[in-house]
Motif scaffolding. Structure first.
Motif, PDB file in Angstrom:
ATOM      1  N   ALA A 107      23.372  29.013  26.435  1.00  0.00           N
ATOM      2  CA  ALA A 107      23.868  28.836  27.803  1.00  0.00           C
ATOM      3  C   ALA A 107      25.261  28.209  27.787  1.00  0.00           C
ATOM      4  CB  ALA A 107      22.894  27.973  28.605  1.00  0.00           C
ATOM      5  N   LEU A 108      25.462  27.224  26.907  1.00  0.00           N
ATOM      6  CA  LEU A 108      26.777  26.589  26.802  1.00  0.00           C
ATOM      7  C   LEU A 108      27.808  27.574  26.260  1.00  0.00           C
ATOM      8  CD1 LEU A 108      28.430  24.016  27.106  1.00  0.00           C
ATOM      9  CD2 LEU A 108      27.699  23.325  24.811  1.00  0.00           C
ATOM     10  N   GLN A 109      27.427  28.391  25.294  1.00  0.00           N
ATOM     11  CA  GLN A 109      28.333  29.438  24.824  1.00  0.00           C
ATOM     12  C   GLN A 109      28.786  30.311  25.981  1.00  0.00           C
ATOM     13  OE1 GLN A 109      26.087  31.400  21.586  1.00  0.00           O
ATOM     14  NE2 GLN A 109      27.796  30.878  20.252  1.00  0.00           N
ATOM     15  N   GLY A 110      27.853  30.632  26.855  1.00  0.00           N
ATOM     16  CA  GLY A 110      28.181  31.495  27.985  1.00  0.00           C
ATOM     17  C   GLY A 110      29.196  30.899  28.935  1.00  0.00           C
ATOM     18  N   MET A 111      29.315  29.575  28.936  1.00  0.00           N
ATOM     19  CA  MET A 111      30.280  28.937  29.819  1.00  0.00           C
ATOM     20  C   MET A 111      31.715  29.131  29.325  1.00  0.00           C
ATOM     21  SD  MET A 111      28.158  25.433  30.679  1.00  0.00           S
ATOM     22  CE  MET A 111      29.405  24.791  31.803  1.00  0.00           C
ATOM     23  N   GLY A 112      31.882  29.585  28.082  1.00  0.00           N
ATOM     24  CA  GLY A 112      33.214  29.958  27.605  1.00  0.00           C
ATOM     25  C   GLY A 112      33.553  31.359  28.066  1.00  0.00           C
ATOM     26  N   ALA A 113      33.724  31.513  29.349  1.00  0.00           N
ATOM     27  CA  ALA A 113      33.790  32.826  29.992  1.00  0.00           C
ATOM     28  C   ALA A 113      35.222  33.374  29.996  1.00  0.00           C
ATOM     29  CB  ALA A 113      33.254  32.727  31.433  1.00  0.00           C
ATOM     30  N   VAL A 114      35.646  33.963  28.877  1.00  0.00           N
ATOM     31  CA  VAL A 114      37.044  34.381  28.740  1.00  0.00           C
ATOM     32  C   VAL A 114      37.235  35.897  28.780  1.00  0.00           C
ATOM     33  CG1 VAL A 114      37.570  32.317  27.392  1.00  0.00           C
ATOM     34  CG2 VAL A 114      36.931  34.425  26.211  1.00  0.00           C
ATOM     35  N   ALA A 115      36.162  36.646  28.963  1.00  0.00           N
ATOM     36  CA  ALA A 115      36.298  38.103  28.886  1.00  0.00           C
ATOM     37  C   ALA A 115      37.238  38.646  29.957  1.00  0.00           C
ATOM     38  CB  ALA A 115      34.922  38.761  29.012  1.00  0.00           C
ATOM     39  N   GLY A 116      37.103  38.148  31.183  1.00  0.00           N
ATOM     40  CA  GLY A 116      37.970  38.639  32.257  1.00  0.00           C
ATOM     41  C   GLY A 116      39.429  38.305  32.020  1.00  0.00           C
ATOM     42  N   ALA A 117      39.696  37.061  31.630  1.00  0.00           N
ATOM     43  CA  ALA A 117      41.076  36.660  31.366  1.00  0.00           C
ATOM     44  C   ALA A 117      41.650  37.414  30.166  1.00  0.00           C
ATOM     45  CB  ALA A 117      41.141  35.152  31.116  1.00  0.00           C
ATOM     46  N   GLY A 118      40.822  37.683  29.153  1.00  0.00           N
ATOM     47  CA  GLY A 118      41.297  38.426  27.990  1.00  0.00           C
ATOM     48  C   GLY A 118      41.652  39.862  28.319  1.00  0.00           C
ATOM     49  N   THR A 119      40.816  40.503  29.129  1.00  0.00           N
ATOM     50  CA  THR A 119      41.111  41.876  29.528  1.00  0.00           C
ATOM     51  C   THR A 119      42.330  41.924  30.430  1.00  0.00           C
ATOM     52  OG1 THR A 119      38.726  42.283  29.461  1.00  0.00           O
ATOM     53  CG2 THR A 119      40.089  43.985  30.458  1.00  0.00           C
ATOM     54  N   ALA A 120      42.470  40.924  31.296  1.00  0.00           N
ATOM     55  CA  ALA A 120      43.656  40.858  32.147  1.00  0.00           C
ATOM     56  C   ALA A 120      44.919  40.657  31.317  1.00  0.00           C
ATOM     57  CB  ALA A 120      43.507  39.719  33.164  1.00  0.00           C
ATOM     58  N   LEU A 121      44.823  39.883  30.237  1.00  0.00           N
ATOM     59  CA  LEU A 121      45.967  39.702  29.351  1.00  0.00           C
ATOM     60  C   LEU A 121      46.369  41.031  28.713  1.00  0.00           C
ATOM     61  CD1 LEU A 121      48.006  37.976  27.811  1.00  0.00           C
ATOM     62  CD2 LEU A 121      46.191  37.388  26.181  1.00  0.00           C
ATOM     63  N   ALA A 122      45.393  41.818  28.291  1.00  0.00           N
ATOM     64  CA  ALA A 122      45.693  43.138  27.736  1.00  0.00           C
ATOM     65  C   ALA A 122      46.383  44.015  28.769  1.00  0.00           C
ATOM     66  CB  ALA A 122      44.412  43.806  27.247  1.00  0.00           C
ATOM     67  N   ALA A 123      45.925  43.953  30.011  1.00  0.00           N
ATOM     68  CA  ALA A 123      46.535  44.757  31.072  1.00  0.00           C
ATOM     69  C   ALA A 123      47.948  44.280  31.382  1.00  0.00           C
ATOM     70  CB  ALA A 123      45.666  44.698  32.331  1.00  0.00           C
ATOM     71  N   ASP A 124      48.173  42.960  31.353  1.00  0.00           N
ATOM     72  CA  ASP A 124      49.503  42.407  31.623  1.00  0.00           C
ATOM     73  C   ASP A 124      50.544  42.899  30.619  1.00  0.00           C
ATOM     74  OD1 ASP A 124      48.440  40.970  33.712  1.00  0.00           O
ATOM     75  OD2 ASP A 124      48.324  39.080  32.604  1.00  0.00           O
ATOM     76  N   LEU A 125      50.102  43.156  29.400  1.00  0.00           N
ATOM     77  CA  LEU A 125      51.032  43.465  28.311  1.00  0.00           C
ATOM     78  C   LEU A 125      51.246  44.960  28.116  1.00  0.00           C
ATOM     79  CD1 LEU A 125      49.746  40.804  25.751  1.00  0.00           C
ATOM     80  CD2 LEU A 125      51.988  40.803  26.856  1.00  0.00           C
ATOM     81  N   THR A 126      50.677  45.792  28.998  1.00  0.00           N
ATOM     82  CA  THR A 126      50.780  47.239  28.822  1.00  0.00           C
ATOM     83  C   THR A 126      51.186  47.919  30.114  1.00  0.00           C
ATOM     84  OG1 THR A 126      48.418  47.469  29.290  1.00  0.00           O
ATOM     85  CG2 THR A 126      49.062  47.308  26.994  1.00  0.00           C
ATOM     86  N   ALA A 127      51.869  49.046  29.973  1.00  0.00           N
ATOM     87  CA  ALA A 127      52.182  49.885  31.126  1.00  0.00           C
ATOM     88  C   ALA A 127      50.926  50.609  31.586  1.00  0.00           C
ATOM     89  CB  ALA A 127      53.267  50.900  30.763  1.00  0.00           C
ATOM     90  N   ASP A 128      50.900  50.972  32.857  1.00  0.00           N
ATOM     91  CA  ASP A 128      49.704  51.596  33.427  1.00  0.00           C
ATOM     92  C   ASP A 128      49.305  52.849  32.666  1.00  0.00           C
ATOM     93  OD1 ASP A 128      47.753  51.776  35.795  1.00  0.00           O
ATOM     94  OD2 ASP A 128      48.701  53.751  35.811  1.00  0.00           O
ATOM     95  N   GLU A 129      50.290  53.683  32.292  1.00  0.00           N
ATOM     96  CA  GLU A 129      49.955  54.943  31.634  1.00  0.00           C
ATOM     97  C   GLU A 129      49.439  54.745  30.214  1.00  0.00           C
ATOM     98  OE1 GLU A 129      54.483  54.322  31.277  1.00  0.00           O
ATOM     99  OE2 GLU A 129      52.905  54.104  32.798  1.00  0.00           O
ATOM    100  N   ASN A 130      49.658  53.570  29.635  1.00  0.00           N
ATOM    101  CA  ASN A 130      49.194  53.293  28.272  1.00  0.00           C
ATOM    102  C   ASN A 130      47.981  52.369  28.232  1.00  0.00           C
ATOM    103  OD1 ASN A 130      51.146  54.855  26.991  1.00  0.00           O
ATOM    104  ND2 ASN A 130      52.630  53.175  26.974  1.00  0.00           N
ATOM    105  N   ARG A 131      47.524  51.949  29.404  1.00  0.00           N
ATOM    106  CA  ARG A 131      46.450  50.956  29.427  1.00  0.00           C
ATOM    107  C   ARG A 131      45.156  51.507  28.835  1.00  0.00           C
ATOM    108  NH1 ARG A 131      47.119  48.766  34.629  1.00  0.00           N
ATOM    109  NH2 ARG A 131      48.953  47.828  33.643  1.00  0.00           N
ATOM    110  N   GLY A 132      44.900  52.788  29.083  1.00  0.00           N
ATOM    111  CA  GLY A 132      43.707  53.393  28.520  1.00  0.00           C
ATOM    112  C   GLY A 132      43.728  53.384  26.999  1.00  0.00           C
ATOM    113  N   LYS A 133      44.908  53.618  26.416  1.00  0.00           N
ATOM    114  CA  LYS A 133      45.023  53.580  24.954  1.00  0.00           C
ATOM    115  C   LYS A 133      44.742  52.183  24.425  1.00  0.00           C
ATOM    116  CE  LYS A 133      48.652  57.118  24.623  1.00  0.00           C
ATOM    117  NZ  LYS A 133      50.052  57.345  24.177  1.00  0.00           N
ATOM    118  N   VAL A 134      45.320  51.179  25.087  1.00  0.00           N
ATOM    119  CA  VAL A 134      45.130  49.801  24.631  1.00  0.00           C
ATOM    120  C   VAL A 134      43.667  49.397  24.769  1.00  0.00           C
ATOM    121  CG1 VAL A 134      45.719  47.392  25.090  1.00  0.00           C
ATOM    122  CG2 VAL A 134      47.506  49.139  25.093  1.00  0.00           C
ATOM    123  N   MET A 135      43.043  49.733  25.906  1.00  0.00           N
ATOM    124  CA  MET A 135      41.628  49.425  26.072  1.00  0.00           C
ATOM    125  C   MET A 135      40.798  50.180  25.032  1.00  0.00           C
ATOM    126  SD  MET A 135      41.409  47.198  28.440  1.00  0.00           S
ATOM    127  CE  MET A 135      42.279  46.562  29.888  1.00  0.00           C
TER     128      MET A 135
END
Length: 399
Positions: A107-135
Motif C-alpha cells: 500500500a505504501l509503495q502505491g503511494m509513490g504514484a508517479v505514472a501520470g507525471a512520468g507519462t506527462a514528462l514523456a509527452a512534454d519532451l516530444t512533438a505530437d506527431e512523434n508521441r506515439g513513437k515515444v510511447m
C-alpha cells in the motif's frame, strides 16, 4: 512520418530506462508471489489477491494530486518524491514476516504514484506527431522489463526470497532517481502554475473520450492483476511446472507478444485507427482469458491464449496513454495522465480483490473465467468510445 529528433530520442530512451527500472522491481514479484504467499501463516485467497492489488489504492488516491503537483512544480521533483515513497514501501514489505505486513508495504509503495507525471514528462519532451513513437519505445521497454522480471523473478526468489525481491525494488527505485536527474532532459515549463485548477481539471475530464480511455485502462489492469492471482498457481497445480521453470512458458509468450506489438503499433498513427484497434484488442483479451479458463492441463492451449493476451495488453499499454496525451490540453497534461493512472491502478486493486475471491471459490481456472466475464462489460464501452473518437475526429476543430 517525421523522425525523432536527437532530444526526443534521448528523452525516449532515458525515460524508458527510468520507468522500466521501477516497474521491473514491481514485476519481479508477480510470477512467484501467489505461490509463495500460500505458505505464510496468515494467508487466505482473498488476502493473497489483496496483497497483489492493494498497491492500486495509493495510486488511485494520489495520481491526480501528484499529476497536478507536477504541473505546478515540475515533472522531475514530483517524480522524485514518488520514487522515494515507493522505495520506503518496498523496505516495509521486505522487513515484514506476515502477509498483512506485506499488504501494508505494498500500500505504501502505491503511494509513490508517479505514472501520470512520468507519462506527462514523456509527452512534454516530444512533438505530437512523434508521441506515439515515444510511447511505443516506453511500451517496448516496459514489455522487456516485464519479460525479464518473469524470467528472473523465480531464480532470484530462490536465492534471496521474497524479502530480497522487495528490497531490490527499493534499490532500483533509488537508481531510477539518479537516472532521472542525470540523464533525462528537463522540459520547458508550460506555464501551468495557474492553469491546473480543480475546476478546469473537472471540465477536461468530462470529455467522454477521456472517460472511455480511463475506463479502458481500469479494465485492462483489473484483468492483468486478476490473471496473476491465478496464473502462477495454475502453472504449479495444473501443469505441474515448478516455479523455477515458469520461464519456459513466459519467455516464448512474451517474446512473441512483443514482436506482435511492434508490428501492429505503426497502424495506430491517428486517433481513429487507434480507437478501432483498441476495440479489437479488447475482443482478443476476452477470448484469450476464456481460453486460459478452459486450458486445463494443456500447455499448448495456455501458451497460445497467454500470447494473445499479452500481445493485446502490450499494444494497449502503448496506445491508451498516447491517446490521452493527444486529447488533453498541454497545460493540464499532468492532471490528465494522473486521472488516467488513477483509473489504471484502481483497476489493479479491483482485479486483485476479484481474483482473490475467485481463487478461493472456484480455483485458478475460475479466476480466468471471471476475468473473461468482466471483459464483456469492457467491450461495449470500448466500441462506444471508438464511435465517439471517430465522430469528433471527423469534425474540423473550431478556429
Amino acid at each position: 512520418m517525421s523522425k525523432l529528433s536527437p532530444l526526443e530520442r534521448r528523452a525516449a530512451l532515458t525515460l524508458a530506462g527510468v520507468i522500466s527500472l521501477r516497474l521491473f522491481g514491481l514485476f519481479l514479484v508477480l510470477p512467484v508471489f501467489s505461490v509463495y504467499a500460500r505458505a505464510m501463516p496468515d494467508a487466505t485467497p482473498f488476502l493473497i489477491g489483496l496483497a497483489l492489488g492493494v498497491y492500486g489504492i495509493g495510486q488511485m488516491c494520489l495520481q491526480i494530486p501528484l499529476g497536478m503537483l507536477s504541473d505546478r512544480i515540475g515533472r522531475k521533483p514530483a517524480i522524485t518524491l514518488g520514487l522515494v515513497v515507493f522505495a520506503a514501501g518496498g523496505l516495509v514489505a521486505a522487513l515484514s514476516h506476515t502477509l498483512s505486513g506485506i499488504v501494508l508495504g505494498r500500500a505504501l509503495q502505491g503511494m509513490g504514484a508517479v505514472a501520470g507525471a512520468g507519462t506527462a514528462l514523456a509527452a512534454d519532451l516530444t512533438a505530437d506527431e512523434n508521441r506515439g513513437k515515444v510511447m511505443g519505445i516506453v511500451g517496448v521497454s516496459i514489455g522487456m522489463s516485464f519479460l525479464l522480471a518473469l524470467i528472473l523473478g523465480p531464480p532470484l526468489e530462490a536465492v534471496a526470497g521474497l524479502p530480497g525481491l522487495f528490497g531490490l525494488t527499493s534499490l532500483l527505485s533509488l537508481v531510477a532517481i539518479g537516472m532521472l536527474w542525470l540523464l533525462v532532459p528537463t522540459p520547458p515549463r508550460l506555464g501551468a502554475s495557474h492553469g491546473a485548477r480543480f475546476g478546469k481539471v473537472l471540465r477536461m475530464l468530462a470529455d467522454s473520450r477521456l472517460a472511455v480511455l480511463n475506463g479502458s485502462v481500469f479494465f485492462l489492469h483489473a484483468l492483468l492483476t486478476a490473471s496473476f492471482v491465478g496464473l502462477p498457481i495454475l502453472l504449479v497445480d495444473a501443469l505441474h511446472l515448478p516455479v523455477a521453470r515458469h520461464w519456459l512458458l513466459y519467455l516464448p509468450v512474451m517474446t512473441i507478444a512483443a514482436l506482435a506489438m511492434g508490428a501492429l503499433l505503426p497502424r495506430m498513427r491517428d486517433e481513429t485507427r487507434a480507437a478501432r484497434m483498441v476495440v479489437a484488442c479488447v475482443a482478443v483479451i476476452g477470448t484469450s482469458l476464456a481460453g486460459m479458463a478452459v486450458a486445463g492441463a494443456s500447455a499448448l492451449v495456455l501458451g497460445v491464449a497467454a500470447t494473445a493476451f499479452f500481445a493485446a495488453f502490450n499494444l494497449l499499454e502503448a496506445a491508451l496513454p498516447t491517446l490521452v496525451s493527444r486529447l488533453a490540453p498541454p497545460a493540464l497534461r499532468g492532471a490528465a495522465m494522473g486521472a488516467y493512472s488513477t483509473s489504471q491502478f484502481f483497476g489493479a486493486f479491483v482485479g486483485g480483490a476479484i481474483g482473490g475471491i475467485a481463487l478461493g471459490r472456484y480455483g485458478p481456472h475460475g479466476v480466468f473465467a471471471m476475468a473473461a466475464m468482466l471483459s464483456l462489460a469492457w467491450l461495449p464501452l470500448a466500441a462506444w468510445g471508438a464511435r465517439r473518437v471517430v465522430a469528433v475526429d471527423g469534425v474540423a476543430p473550431a478556429a
